[in-house]
Design an enzyme around this catalytic site. Structure first.
Site: not given
Lengths: 400, 431
Positions: A88, A213, A341, A345
Site C-alpha cells: 500500500c 472498511c 474511506k 484504495h
C-alpha cells in the site's frame, strides 16, 4: 551526515483520476487520465520527462509485471521507466523514486505515477495475495480486515477501553470521513452516512463492520517533480516542495517476539520519527495543517493518530470523539478529502492521491473542502498488516 | 487425529525409545504416501524408525494391533485413526463418527499384557466399500448379526480364551466395536461373557469410528481398568481377530492426560446438519471466488522447511536466548541478529501459550467460517500468528490459554494435496 531532501524537490504538476468502479476503462486509460492532468498542471510536454516511476501492486488484476505496460500506455520513449511495488506504500514509493532522482541531480524532471484496477477481480474486497512458498505453508491466509482488526484487540486491551466505546470511536472516524468525502468530486463514495448506519453494519472482521472498511476502487494519480530552481524557471508560484519522504518496513520483531504489545504500529512510529527529523518538525500536533493517513480501516486511522505523535498514547479515542480531527474542528483535520474511506484504495494510487489533496490544499485549489491557510501536510501509508508491514510518511509544504 | 492420539500416548514416554511405528486407517490421506511417515514426523520420532502402513481392511485396527504385539522388537507405537463416511440420509450417517487411538507396545512395565489371541478368515461379506468409492454398501442387519457376528466371533473368542487359558465368565471387559447397535451385547451372550462386561460402545458421544473403533474402546477401558482385569478385544471383517489382554499392576499408575474420556468431555456440540455435510464434502457449497485461490504446495519448500513445520520447531538463539518461529537466517532480536545456524530445535507443540490478539475473519475463504486468527504468545517467549480452532460459540478473549493441535492447514483441491500444520485451540473449551 545525510541532510535529507527537504526543499530539494518541488512538485510542479499533479493529476488524479475519478476514483470508483471504473467499469468503462482499463489500467492504461486510468494511467493516461492522471498523466494528462499532471502534464497540463505542470505545463510541460511529455518529452521533457527524463525518467519515470510507475507503481502497480497487484499484477494479477492490473497490467502485469515490469514497467513495459506503463511505458506503452503513456508512450514514454527511450527513457528509464521503473516499476515499483511495495504494497500500500507503492504510491509514495514511486514519488520517492522520482524525488530521489531529482534530488541527486540525475534528472531534471521525473514522473511518479501509480494505478490500480481492483474492479477486474469479479468480487468485492481485495484479493488475498500469496505470501511466498514458506509462509504459505504455515501462516494463516487472512484477509486485510482480519489483519487490522487485531489492532483493536491489542489497543483496547492495553488501554482498557471498553469494546463499545472503541466501536463508537472508530465509527466516528468513518462518519467524519464520509462527511468530508461528500465534498470531494473525485471520491468514489460521496454520500454522508449516520453513526447508526455505521454501528449497525454487518460484521466483516470483529470489531470492524462494513463501514469500518475503506472502499475498493479503481484509480490512478500522478506527480511531476523537479528542482525548485527549474520550477521557478518554469514560472511556478506557491511552490510545493517535499519536506520529507520516509519508510519503515517490518523486520519480524512484532510478529515473532513478545516485545510488541499490539496496540500500535511500530513502523508508522519509525517512519514518522524519520520524516519529522528530515522535515525539521518538532511538534507535529501544532505544526501540521492537515493529514491524509492510511484509513484502510477505521481502527488503523485511530491508532495512527498516536503513531504519528499527534495524540498521546491512549488519548486518540477521546480526541476522535471530541472531533479533534474533523474538518472545522479544533485540531488537525484528517482525511479532508474523505480518505481511503471514500476514495477507496486502488493500492498503487493511494499514496499519490493523498499527496494530490495536500498539494491542492497548499495551493488553495481544494474547492469546497479548502482549509484556511494550510502550510504543511502529511501523508501516511501502511501496507501489509500492522505486524508485518510497510509504513510510509511523506511531508509536503509550501516553500517559503 | 492420529497425531493427536499419538501425542497423548507418548506424554509419559521418551520418544527416542521407539523403534517402530505402525499406522492403521481406512481413510488414508494419500493413495501411496506412507501416512506413518507423516505421523512420525509430526510426533518427532527417530528418523530411523521402522514404519508400516496398514489399511484397505475393516480389520486394520485390531489386526494391526495384534501384528504389532506379536511382531514388535523393542518399543513401538501403534496408531489407528479412521473417519468412515455415511451417505447423507443413511443409517450409517447416523451411526458413524470418527476417532483415533494410540498404544505404545513393548516389554518391561506394561499396563496390559497379551495372554492370547485368535484369528479367523471367513467368506462372510456383510458390507463393502468399492475401490474409489466414498461410501460403503451394507447388507441387512439381522442377517449380519445372526449369521455373521453371532457365529464367527464366538468361535474366535473361544480359541483366544483357550490360548490365554481363561474362562469366558472371567472376562471383565468385552470390547467389540460394531456399527450395529447392541451387536456386542448379543455376541457376548453367545460367547458366555457376562453381560456387565460388555464395554461402553461410545455410540452416544462419538459414533462408530470404523476400523479404529474397537481400539478406541480399548483405550477407554484401560483408563479405568484394575490390575488383573481381563479384556477381550474383537475386530471384525471377512472373519475376525481377537486379543485377550490382562491389566497389570502398572495400570494403577496409568493416567492419560486426555484420553478418550477427555476427548469426549472436550466435545463441542453443533447441531447444524448442513455444516456436517459440508465438513464431510457431502454437499457442494458455493464458496465464492476467493476460494479459487491456488494453494499449491511447493514440495521443494515443504521439504526444506519440514524440520521446522512438522514438529512446530522454534529456534533458540544461543547468543541472546530469543525463541523464534520460524527460524530465518538471522536472529529476530534487534539487539542481536546472530546467524541462525545453531539455533537448535525447540518444539512449541506442548508449550503453554495464551492468546495475544485475535479476530474472527468472515471475509477470507475458510471451510469452517469464520476463521479465528490471532497472535499466540508462548511462555518460553515465542510469538506466532496462528489459526485458532474449536472456538465454540462464546468467542475468544485476549489471554485465553491455548494448546496446540496438528491439523490440515489447506487442501489443494486441484491436485488433491492436503498440507498440515499446527493450530491453536482453547485449553478449556466453552460449554
Amino acid at each position: 551526515m545525510a541532510t535529507g531532501i527537504k526543499d530539494k524537490v518541488a512538485i510542479i504538476g499533479m493529476g488524479c483520476t475519478q476514483f470508483g468502479e471504473r467499469w468503462d476503462v482499463g489500467t492504461p486509460e486510468l494511467l493516461a487520465e492522471a498523466f494528462d492532468e499532471a502534464l497540463h498542471d505542470a505545463g510541460i510536454e511529455r518529452g521533457q520527462i527524463d525518467a519515470a516511476w510507475c507503481g502497480s501492486a497487484l499484477d494479477s488484476v492490473n497490467v502485469g509485471n515490469s514497467a513495459i505496460p506503463a511505458s506503452i500506455a503513456l508512450r514514454l520513449d527511450g527513457i528509464p521507466v521503473s516499476r515499483m511495488e511495495n504494497m500500500c506504500a507503492t504510491g509514495t514509493e514511486v514519488l520517492r523514486g522520482a524525488a530521489y532522482a531529482v534530488a541527486s541531480g540525475a534528472v531534471d524532471i521525473a514522473l511518479a505515477i501509480g494505478a490500480e484496477k481492483l474492479k477486474d477481480t469479479g468480487y468485492g474486497g481485495l484479493p488475498t495475495p500469496y505470501k511466498g512458498t514458506l509462509n504459505d505453508l504455515w501462516m494463516p491466509l487472512v484477509s486485510a480486515p482480519a489483519g487490522f482488526a487485531q489492532l483493536a484487540a491489542g489497543y483496547g486491551s492495553k488501554h482498557r477501553i471498553p469494546k463499545e466505546l472503541l466501536k463508537r470511536a472508530i465509527a466516528h472516524v468513518s462518519w467524519k470521513s464520509h462527511q468530508n468525502g461528500a465534498l470531494s468530486p473525485k471520491a468514489h463514495l460521496r454520500k454522508p452516512v449516520t453513526m447508526e448506519q455505521i454501528l449497525n453494519a454487518p460484521m466483516i472482521a470483529e470489531p470492524l463492520g462494513l463501514f469500518d472498511c475503506c472502499g475498493v476502487s479503481d484509480g490512478a494519480a500522478a506527480a511531476i517533480v523537479t528542482t525548485p530552481e527549474i520550477a521557478r524557471a518554469l514560472g511556478k508560484k506557491d511552490l510545493v516542495t517535499i519536506k520529507a519522504l520516509q519508510l519503515s518496513i517490518s523486520s519480524g520483531v512484532e510478529s515473532t517476539t513478545r516485545g510488541w504489545d499490539g496496540s500500535y504500529v511500530p513502523n508508522t512510529r519509525a517512519a514518522a520519527k524519520r520524516a519529522y527529523r528530515e522535515a525539521g518538525i518538532t511538534d507535529p500536533r501544532r505544526e501540521l495543517s492537515l493529514m491524509e493517513v492510511h484509513d484502510c480501516f477505521s481502527i488503523t486511522e485511530l491508532v495512527t493518530m498516536e503513531d504519528l505523535f499527534v495524540s498521546g498514547d491512549g488519548l486518540a479515542v477521546s480526541e476522535v470523539l471530541d472531533g479533534f480531527f474533523d474538518r472545522g474542528g479544533t485540531g488537525v483535520p484528517c482525511q479532508v478529502d474523505g480518505g481511503l474511506k471514500c476514495f477507496g484504495h486502488p493500492i498503487a494510487a493511494s499514496g499519490l492521491r493523498m499527496a494530490y489533496e495536500i498539494y491542492s490544499q497548499l495551493q488553495g485549489r481544494a474547492g469546497a473542502r479548502q482549509l484556511p491557510n494550510p502550510s504543511i501536510g502529511l501523508t501516511h501509508n501502511l501496507g501489509g498488516v500492522p505486524y508485518l508491514g510497510v509504513a510510509a510518511v511523506a511531508i509536503l509544504g509550501l516553500c517559503r | 487425529m492420529a497425531v493427536e492420539a499419538g501425542r497423548d500416548a507418548l506424554r509419559r514416554q521418551p520418544r527416542t525409545d521407539l523403534n517402530s511405528l505402525a499406522f492403521a486407517t481406512g481413510r488414508p490421506s494419500f493413495a501411496d504416501l506412507p501416512g506413518a511417515s507423516i505421523v512420525a514426523g509430526a510426533l518427532h520420532l527417530r528418523p530411523d524408525i521402522r514404519i508400516l502402513d496398514i489399511g484397505r481392511s475393516q480389520r486394520a485396527g485390531v489386526g494391526g494391533l495384534l501384528s504389532m504385539l506379536h511382531g514388535a522388537s523393542g518399543a513401538g507405537l501403534f496408531v489407528v485413526s479412521d473417519n468412515p463416511a455415511g451417505k447423507p440420509a443413511s443409517l450409517q450417517e447416523m451411526a458413524y463418527g470418527a476417532g483415533a487411538a494410540a498404544f505404545t507396545v513393548g516389554a518391561g512395565e506394561v499396563i496390559a499384557e497379551l495372554l492370547g489371541s485368535a484369528s479367523l478368515v471367513s467368506p462372510f461379506v456383510d458390507q463393502f466399500r468399492a475401490n474409489d468409492s466414498k461410501y460403503g454398501y451394507v447388507w441387512e442387519e439381522r442377517w449380519v448379526r445372526d449369521e455373521g457376528l453371532a457365529k464367527i466371533v464366538p468361535e474366535a473368542v473361544r480359541a483366544a480364551l483357550r490360548e490365554a487359558a481363561v474362562e469366558a465368565g472371567a472376562v471383565r471387559r468385552f470390547i467389540f466395536g460394531s456399527p450395529l447397535r447392541d451387536a456386542a451385547q448379543f455376541v457376548a451372550r453367545k460367547c458366555g461373557v457376562p453381560a456387565d462386561a460388555v464395554a461402553n460402545p461410545l455410540d452416544e458421544r462419538c459414533g462408530y469410528a470404523g476400523t479404529a473403533h474397537s481400539c478406541l474402546m480399548l483405550a477407554h477401558c484401560l483408563e479405568t481398568a484394575q490390575p488383573g482385569d481381563l479384556l477381550v478385544v474383537v475386530g471384525f471383517g471377512l472373519g475376525c481377530d481377537v486379543l485377550v489382554l490382562r491389566a497389570t499392576d502398572a495400570i494403577l499408575a496409568f493416567k492419560p492426560r486426555r484420553g478418550v474420556s477427555g476427548a469426549l468431555t472436550d466435545a463441542l456440540e453443533d447441531d447444524c446438519y448442513l455444516r456436517m455435510l459440508s465438513f464431510d464434502s457431502a454437499i457442494d457449497l458455493e464458496w465464492g471466488m476467493r476460494a479459487e485461490k491456488q494453494v499449491k504446495t511447493a514440495l521443494t519448500e515443504q521439504f526444506r522447511s519440514s524440520s521446522q513445520l512438522a514438529t512446530f520447531s522454534a529456534g533458540r538463539c544461543p547468543r541472546c536466548g530469543t525463541v523464534q518461529f520460524p527460524q530465518l537466517v538471522y536472529c529476530v532480536n534487534q539487539e542481536c541478529r546472530a546467524p541462525s545456524g545453531d539455533f537448535g530445535s525447540t518444539s512449541l507443540a506442548d508449550e503453554p501459550a495464551q492468546l495475544f490478539t485475535y479476530t474472527a475473519d468472515w471475509l477470507s475463504y475458510y471451510p469452517s467460517p469464520p476463521m479465528y486468527v490471532g497472535f499466540v504468545d508462548f511462555d518460553i517467549g515465542a510469538r506466532v500468528l496462528m489459526e485458532i480452532v474449536d472456538v465454540g460459540t462464546t468467542g475468544l478473549e485476549v489471554g485465553t490459554p491455548l494448546k496446540m493441535a496438528y491439523r490440515i492447514k489447506d487442501v489443494d483441491h486441484a491436485r488433491g494435496y492436503p498440507r498440515y500444520f499446527w493450530k491453536a485451540t482453547p485449553v478449556k473449551l466453552p460449554g
